[in-house]
Structure formats: structure tokens, C-alpha cells
Design an enzyme around this catalytic site. Structure first.
Site, PDB file in Angstrom:
ATOM      1  N   GLU A 285      16.742 -16.381  17.197  1.00 24.59           N
ATOM      2  CA  GLU A 285      15.293 -16.351  17.665  1.00 24.59           C
ATOM      3  C   GLU A 285      14.426 -15.444  16.676  1.00 24.59           C
ATOM      4  O   GLU A 285      13.450 -15.437  16.365  1.00 24.59           O
ATOM      5  CB  GLU A 285      15.121 -15.971  19.099  1.00 24.59           C
ATOM      6  N   TYR A 372      17.595 -28.952  13.608  1.00 22.84           N
ATOM      7  CA  TYR A 372      18.492 -27.678  13.426  1.00 22.84           C
ATOM      8  C   TYR A 372      19.691 -27.911  12.159  1.00 22.84           C
ATOM      9  O   TYR A 372      19.523 -27.117  11.453  1.00 22.84           O
ATOM     10  CB  TYR A 372      19.326 -27.345  14.793  1.00 22.84           C
TER      11      TYR A 372
END
Ligand code: BES
Ligand code: ZN
Length: 590
Positions: A285, A372
Site C-alpha cells: 500500500e 498484479y
């Protein structure tokens, strides 16, 4: 000019929203939020302005202080509604006063029982991908950015936080008004707030945690290394431009592990595991502060441009703070997961391309490992072709040149071909981006920690159950890789053996437990069902539950149990989690 976004009715050529002044008044009993928003446009707009909206109860629209003409003139199941402001006469400022709907997709209203303290309710927003329009009308495309100011009226004793700078507070009756300022321009999907019984604890000069008082000390200990991660990331990608990096510890019902809301990552409390083994998620994050939040995907077709470079950046941060072996184990594990995802989707499925074409589809329905982990392997291949020093310089240039901008895959490719033409050619970058499947050998990631696991799997295949000594010192990630390699199934009695060998029944590691449940259910090991149900009843991260429900729905013994399990806990979960599981059950004919 921003590229056309298939998930937005807006037309940025009409003019773009550059600043918003918000006032938010949540009504926790009615599950509605009153939004008053005063918008500033980047230029005087004449004629029409199209905004995205969905389910909003609009009371008034004014342009330059006078009532404006408006209508909802288009509707679409994916896009929502088009709010059409008409006959604008050189309008720079307009305002809208509205109430959100009780089923606004961006909001989850949690009962006290779903919080750590059990006494106060909790409300939060989650806008990615297309849900900001369920809060306030906007150009709900990642191609448009705005700054904002906000006041949040909050009933005592609750506390409000936003993904913005907190600039003050004042009292109003039995409420506190919290004031925020967001000086860095954001796309609408990064607008975020939460209200709950929250306290703050500082970790370092730029880092801290907001959490319920019952868990704040634990969280501050768990994430004590955030400041080090922040410095490591700055060393790799350039200065951190968002001033602060705080965490908001979310109740476990949050449908993600983490969400990179700027200045304030929302992090699922399921990752507070008591031994810092869940803190890798912070590296991810935090990395978004550069890849995603500074250089943003222009449309959700280019979602890999947010998640791929971030997953690569995550592995680079992990390498600095935890060493190259831990980082390579993570990458090897992700490569393997990617292969499994490609197998499931089909190697020629367009869903295995980095560039997606999601027109007419809900971006959440196409969520997979591909953006991803194929993105990660693409960036790794580029690094190997260019050499690390050149690739690092490229990354820093990329971020510095394109910061606070939104780009699509074509713009990325052009930038790459200009700056690293040899690496673009050597990797066949176009193929990575536009072709399905995976380049031969791209998933071969050397990892000594993974090789230790391979050796034990080999022994097991030859009939030797590993002893506790044999796997002593294994990390959770190694245990997870091991269980993953035993899929699709093993004898149920071996499941019981591994369960006690790794202490899986009471592990606090949700990734590991989910991995184990998938294997256990595929192996008809029923004993773990009550523990899984307890986990499903509280933890909402849908990535934990998708593979497990796929297993439950796929095996004869458990098929009849899958839907009743969802129905028992549906009310606890975010609509996104319910929808993800519904898709699996429907596909399985349940
Ligand atoms: N931005 C994503 C979460 C997200 C993706 C929200 C798509 C809405 C739509 C976030 O950065 C993320 O990737 N979270 C992952 C964790 C990650 C380490 C794999 C998650 O929560 O599963
Ligand atoms: Zn991410």
C-alpha cells in the site's frame, strides 16, 4: 487530453473539476450521508457538463449561486446515471446538496458487534473502482484529479478521519466538526473517510496509526517499522510527496487487505497478527504512493499500471527491509499463483492480458492475479534486460515525469520505448501488455527459501511426512507455499497432520489459513469447517474467501454446504465480498 474512459459518463473536454469543498453529515440511524459540495472547475464552462452519479437523492443544484438546470438523462447498469447540468453560462463554480442512498456501494455501515470495542458503530467509504459516484456527483474517472477541503460532522464520541490532512476541529452541540484539507490532487477513487471510536498513536516523524483504543497499542507495535519502510521506498522511488503516511486499522469486515488511500492507508485488522508477519501488506500500500497515486492508471483497462508496478515496488521495499531471500520467496510464490490463475482463466483468455477491455463490464468482476503478478514479472523482466541501475533510474524518471498524472498503457509503452528502447525490445514489451498468457520461462524465479520447500514436497511425495525439525524455522510464507504445492488434494489424514505441524487451526495469518482451508476442503478434510466458518463470520477480505468457496463449491461432499454458509453470514459482509462469492456459487450452479 484524458483518454476516453469506458466506465464514466463524464467528458473531460467540457472542463474538469479541480477543487471541491465538502460538508458531510452522516446519519448513522438512517444510514445516509448528507453531502454538500461546492465545485470549482478548471475553466469557465458553457453549455453542458456531464457528471457520474448513482442513486443520489439530489435536493438542489446551483451554478454561480443561482438554481441550475439539471436532469438525470442516462442510466446504465454498470455506469450508473449521468447527471447533466445544462445551459451553463461560463460557470466556474457550482454546488450540489444531496443525500446518499442507504445502499450506496461506497459505504459500509458496521454494527458495534463488528468492531474491536463492540460498543460503537463504524462507517467507512471505499470508492475504488467506480463507487465515488454513489457519494457525490463527479467525473468518476481516474483520469481527472481534484484537491479538496472537507468538514465532517461527527456525533460524540466518534472521531472522523479522512485520506487528507486534518486541519482542525470545533464543537457543535453533541457533535464535533472535523476539518480536512487535501492539497495533493487526487482522482475520485482515492476520496476516503471513516468514522468510528478511533484514537491516534504516533510511530515516527511521518507515520502513525489510527485504531480503536482496544487495539491501538498492538497496532502501533505491529507497524513500528513503517517509518523505515517509508525511508526505504524514498531511497528507491524518490521523495514521498504526500506529507504523512498513517494507517487506519479497519474492522475485519473490510473487503480488502489494504487500500492505498493517500496519506492514510486503510488496513484490515486481520493483518495485525501479533508477530509482524502481516506487515508486508504495508509495503504494497505504501508503494502505491508512487505507483498508482502519483502515476495513476487513466482507465480501469489499464489497472495493471497501478497494481503491477506496485507489486514490483513492494518486492523492492521488502528486499531493502527484509533481505533479498524473503523478497525472492514472495516473488516466486506470486509467480506460481499467477500460473494457477492463468490455468483457471485459460492461457488465451483476454483476462490474462495486462491491458484489459472492460467496456460493458464491472471492473470488480474481472479482478484477478494477472494485473498484479504478470505486471510484477513484466517489471522484473525489464529490470533484468536493462540492468538494475538503469532500471532504477528509469523508474525514478517515470515517477518524476508523470507524477500527479494519469496514463494509459499506450503512454506507458511510448515512455518505455523512448527511455529504455533496448529493454522494451529485449522483453517484447508489446507482447507482455497486449497478448494473453505468459512468455515462456517468465515465471521461473530462483529462490533458495522456495527450494527448501520444494525439497520437503519431494520427500512427502515419496511417502515421508516432514518432521517438526525438518520444517523448523519456516516462515508463514514458506508454509503457505508448501500447502499451495500440495493442491489439488492430499489424504485427509495428512491435512490433520499438517494442521497440527504448522499450528494452522489457530493461526492468526489469514493468508495461510485460507490456503489451508482450500487444500483441506479439496481433500475432504471436514474437521476444519467450524474454524473456517468462524473466520468467514468476521473477516471480510474477499481474496481470502474466493479460493475456499471455489473449493467448497467444487467438491461433492461440500457443495450442499456452500450456499447456506454464505446465507448465514451475508449480512456481515460488504456487498463486494457477497458479489464475489455469489459469482462463484452461480458459476458452480448453486
Ligand atoms: N487498490 C487495491 C485494492 C483494490 C483493488 C480495491 C481493486 C478496489 C479495486 C489494493 O492496493 C490492493 O491491491 N490490495 C490487496 C493487497 C495486495 C497486497 C494484494 C488486497 O487487499 O487484497
Ligand atoms: Zn494494490
Amino acid at each position: 487530453m484524458a483518454p476516453v474512459d469506458p466506465h464514466s459518463f463524464s467528458d473531460p473536454t467540457q472542463g474538469t473539476i479541480s477543487h471541491i469543498e465538502f460538508r458531510l453529515e452522516p446519519d448513522l440511524a438512517a444510514r445516509r450521508v448528507r453531502f454538500q459540495a461546492l465545485y470549482t472547475l478548471d475553466r469557465p464552462v458553457r453549455g453542458s457538463l456531464f457528471l457520474d452519479a448513482r442513486g443520489l437523492d439530489i435536493a438542489a443544484v446551483e451554478a454561480e449561486g443561482a438554481p441550475a438546470q439539471w436532469s438525470i438523462d442516462r442510466e446504465d447498469p454498470i455506469l450508473g446515471q449521468r447527471l447533466h447540468l445544462r445551459e451553463l453560462q461560463d460557470v466556474r463554480r457550482f454546488s450540489i446538496d444531496l443525500m446518499t442512498s442507504p445502499d450506496a456501494a461506497a459505504l459500509q455501515w458496521l454494527d458495534p458487534a463488528q468492531t474491536a470495542g463492540g460498543i460503537h458503530p463504524f462507517l467507512y467509504s471505499q470508492c475504488q473502482s467506480c463507487s465515488a459516484r454513489t457519494l457525490f456527483p463527479c467525473q468518476d474517472t481516474p483520469g481527472v484529479r481534484f484537491t479538496y477541503e472537507a468538514e465532517l460532522l461527527t456525533p460524540d464520541p466518534l472521531v472522523a478521519v479522512m485520506a487528507a490532512a486534518r486541519v482542525g476541529q470545533s464543537r457543535q452541540g453533541a457533535n464535533t466538526i472535523y476539518r480536512f484539507h487535501m492539497p495533493q490532487p487526487i482522482p475520485s477513487y482515492l476520496f476516503a473517510f471513516a468514522i468510528g471510536n478511533l484514537v491516534f498513536q504516533s510511530i515516527g516523524p511521518r507515520t502513525g496509526v489510527y485504531a480503536e483504543p482496544e487495539i491501538v497499542n498492538q497496532a502501533a507495535w505491529e507497524f513500528a517499522e513503517n517509518e523505515d519502510k517509508l525511508r526505504a521506498a524514498e531511497g528507491l522511488f524518490g521523495p514521498y510527496l504526500w506529507d504523512r503516511y498513517d494507517l487506519l486499522i479497519m474492522p475485519p469486515a473490510f473487503p480488502y487487505g489494504g487500500m492505498e488511500n493517500p496519506r492514510l492507508t486503510f488496513l484490515n485488522s486481520a493483518y495485525v497478527q501479533g508477530d509482524r508477519s502481516g506487515t508486508w501488506l504495508v509495503a504494497h500500500e505504501l508503494a502505491h504512493a508512487w505507483t498508482g497515486n502519483l502515476v495513476t492508471n487513466a482507465t480501469w483497462n489499464d489497472f495493471w499500471l497501478n497494481e503491477g508496478p506496485t507489486t514490483y515496488a513492494e518486492s523492492r521495499i521488502t528486499e531493502v527491509v527484509e533481505g533479498v531471500e524473503t523478497a525472492e520467496l514472495g516473488t516466486a510464490g506470486r509467480a506460481r499463483r499467477l500460473l494457477r490463475a492463468i490455468e483457471r482463466l485459460g492461457a488465451d483468455s483476454p483476462m490474462t492480458c495486462l491491458k484489459l477491455s472492460l467496456a460493458g463490464k464491472d471492473p470488480e468482476e474481472s479482478y484477478s492475479d494477472v494485473p498484479y503478478n504478470k505486471g510484477l514479472l513484466f517489471f522484473r523482466a525489464l529490470e533484468q534486460a536493462a540492468g538494475r541501475p538503469r532500471f532504477d533510474a528509469f523508474l525514478r524518471d517515470y515517477i518524476a515525469a508523470l507524477r500527479f498524472r494519469s496514463i494509459n498503457s499506450e503512454q506507458f509503452l511510448a515512455f518505455l520505448e523512448e527511455r529504455l528502447p533496448d529493454a522494451a525490445r529485449a522483453t517484447d514489451a508489446r507482447r507482455w501488455i497486449y497478448e494473453p498468457g505468459l512468455v515462456e520461462g517468465a515465471a521461473d524465479v530462483p529462490s533458495s527459501l522456495r527450494d527448501e520447500v520444494f525439497a520437503v514436497v519431494e520427500e512427502y511425495r515419496h511417502g515421508h511426512l516432514p518432521t517438526a525439525e525438518r520444517v523448523a524455522g519456516w516462515t508463514h510464507v514458506q508454509q503457505g507455499v508448501f500447502l499451495g504445492l500440495l493442491l489439488p488434494s492430499i489424504p485427509a489424514s495428512d491435512c490433520a497432520y499438517f494442521e497440527s505441524l504448522f499450528g494452522l487451526r489457530d493461526t492468526r495469518d489469514g493468508d495461510l489459513f485460507s490456503r489451508f482451508c482450500e487444500l483441506a476442503f479439496r481433500s475432504s478434510y471436514r474437521d476444519v469447517l467450524p474454524a473456517y466458518e468462524a473466520f468467514f463470520a468476521t473477516v471480510g477480505r474477499y481474496a481470502f474467501h474466493e479460493p475456499v468457496f471455489r473449493a467448497l463449491a467444487g467438491e461433492a461432499w461440500s457443495r450442499p454446504l456452500a450456499r447456506p454458509l454464505l446465507e448465514r453470514w451475508r449480512h456481515r459482509h460488504h456487498a463486494l465480498t457477497v458479489a464475489a462469492i455469489e459469482r462463484i456459487l452461480t458459476q458452480a450452479g448453486l
